[in-house]
Motif scaffolding. Structure first.
Motif, PDB file in Angstrom:
ATOM      1  N   GLN A   1      35.073  66.270  43.101  1.00  6.60           N
ATOM      2  CA  GLN A   1      33.990  65.802  43.955  1.00  6.60           C
ATOM      3  C   GLN A   1      33.935  66.592  45.255  1.00  6.60           C
ATOM      4  OE1 GLN A   1      35.224  61.724  44.058  1.00  6.60           O
ATOM      5  NE2 GLN A   1      34.180  61.198  42.135  1.00  6.60           N
TER       6      GLN A   1
ATOM      7  N   ASN B   1      28.270  63.671  40.660  1.00  3.72           N
ATOM      8  CA  ASN B   1      29.600  63.658  41.266  1.00  3.72           C
ATOM      9  C   ASN B   1      30.401  62.428  40.867  1.00  3.72           C
ATOM     10  OD1 ASN B   1      31.105  65.462  42.710  1.00  3.72           O
ATOM     11  ND2 ASN B   1      30.332  64.872  44.718  1.00  3.72           N
TER      12      ASN B   1
ATOM     13  N   THR C   1      32.490  70.043  44.429  1.00  3.44           N
ATOM     14  CA  THR C   1      31.050  69.954  44.182  1.00  3.44           C
ATOM     15  C   THR C   1      30.281  69.852  45.492  1.00  3.44           C
ATOM     16  OG1 THR C   1      31.356  68.927  42.021  1.00  3.44           O
ATOM     17  CG2 THR C   1      29.242  68.563  43.101  1.00  3.44           C
ATOM     18  N   THR C   2      30.696  68.937  46.351  1.00  4.86           N
ATOM     19  CA  THR C   2      30.010  68.747  47.633  1.00  4.86           C
ATOM     20  C   THR C   2      30.112  69.992  48.503  1.00  4.86           C
ATOM     21  OG1 THR C   2      30.493  66.368  47.570  1.00  4.86           O
ATOM     22  CG2 THR C   2      29.902  67.322  49.701  1.00  4.86           C
TER      23      THR C   2
END
Length: 288
Positions: A123, A162, A126-127
């Motif tokens: 996560q 996510n 990804t962010t």
């Protein structure tokens, strides 16, 4: 997603299928541009079943310890650069969207992990890398008619994606699959964890009791194949964007395999050509 019976390829001791079959649902709910996001219509996926072959491979290590092995899958006739979405074309505000074309190419990225990782690690990546790449417009600087609303819809889908991540242990495999019209799906060891980016997807949860809230969520669903491809480009930018998670991994995956993977005979029986399909990014009603 199913793996076809065919030869395998080796990536630093890890075995991957040389070809696989990508499968999406036979319909996609696509919203008419004039219905304010509350009515949907069924449109066949294009294609809803297609075979892809290994096009690039990579082994990623950090401080001499293996992190993951990966393989990029694309249709036999597609170039590795298809994963960059450089052919993405949309309409500027005020232009006739029916005059714009797009190309749809199914794709998949499989990663086998050589160390345990937590869902929060994925996560964070990804962010972080989506934020660095800031993928919201195409390479020509074109945008949707309402850029602010489009960004909201995009962020909602990224948040949903996510939330799909799970912890992985050594030997576990993630597969990120994109089939145009079908959406972007994440698999863990062959099990689909979820799909995001369906066009005008319906909300069928029995837990929803507030119709106003439900209407608000529907308004944030994607409106067109162009927006869906922007979402796919955004998610794949984690590995293939200008600011990729690993530049060496990106370059290796973009390097074509030599010799190319041969197409298994059974692949010719797969529904859908697996080649780029042109269509209209219009949101107009199409008569069946």
């Amino acid at each position: 997603m199913t793996t076809m019976e065919n030869p395998t390829i080796d990536v630093s001791g890890t075995t991957f299928a040389a070809a696989r079959e990508l499968v999406a649902d036979g319909t996609s709910d696509e919203i008419d541009a004039n219905d304010n996001g509350h009515e949907s219509r069924d449109r066949p996926t294009a294609p809803f079943t297609t075979a892809v072959v290994a096009k690039g491979k990579s082994y990623l290590a950090y401080l001499f310890l293996g992190v993951c092995s990966s393989v990029l899958y694309l249709p036999p006739a597609a170039d590795n650069t298809s994963i960059l979405f450089e052919n993405l074309r949309g309409g500027k505000e005020g232009e006739d969207e029916a005059t714009h074309t797009f190309e749809v190419v199914p794709m998949a990225l499989e990663l086998c992990y050589h160390k345990p990782l937590r869902a929060v690690d994925f996560q964070w990546a990804t962010t972080t890398f989506i934020g660095k790449n800031r993928v919201t417009n195409d390479s020509n600087g074109n945008a949707t008619a309402d850029e602010d609303e489009f960004k909201k819809r995009l962020q909602v889908q990224i948040k949903k994606f996510n939330e799909l991540y799970r912890d992985v242990k050594v030997g576990d495999r993630y597969l990120l699959q994109y089939i145009p019209y079908g959406g972007i799906s994440l698999f863990l060891n062959g099990e689909c964890l979820g799909t995001v980016g369906q066009i005008g997807g319906r909300h069928e949860s029995n837990d929803v009791t507030d119709n106003d809230d439900n209407d608000g969520e529907q308004a944030l669903e994607l409106r067109s194949i162009y927006e869906q491809q922007q979402l796919a480009k955004t998610i794949y930018s984690i590995w293939f964007g200008e600011y990729a998670f690993s530049e060496s991994m990106k370059n290796e995956l973009l390097t074509p395999l030599h010799p190319p993977v041969e197409v298994p005979p059974e692949m010719t029986n797969t529904q859908g050509s697996g080649e780029a399909v042109e269509g209209q990014d219009d949101g107009e009603k199409h008569e069946e």
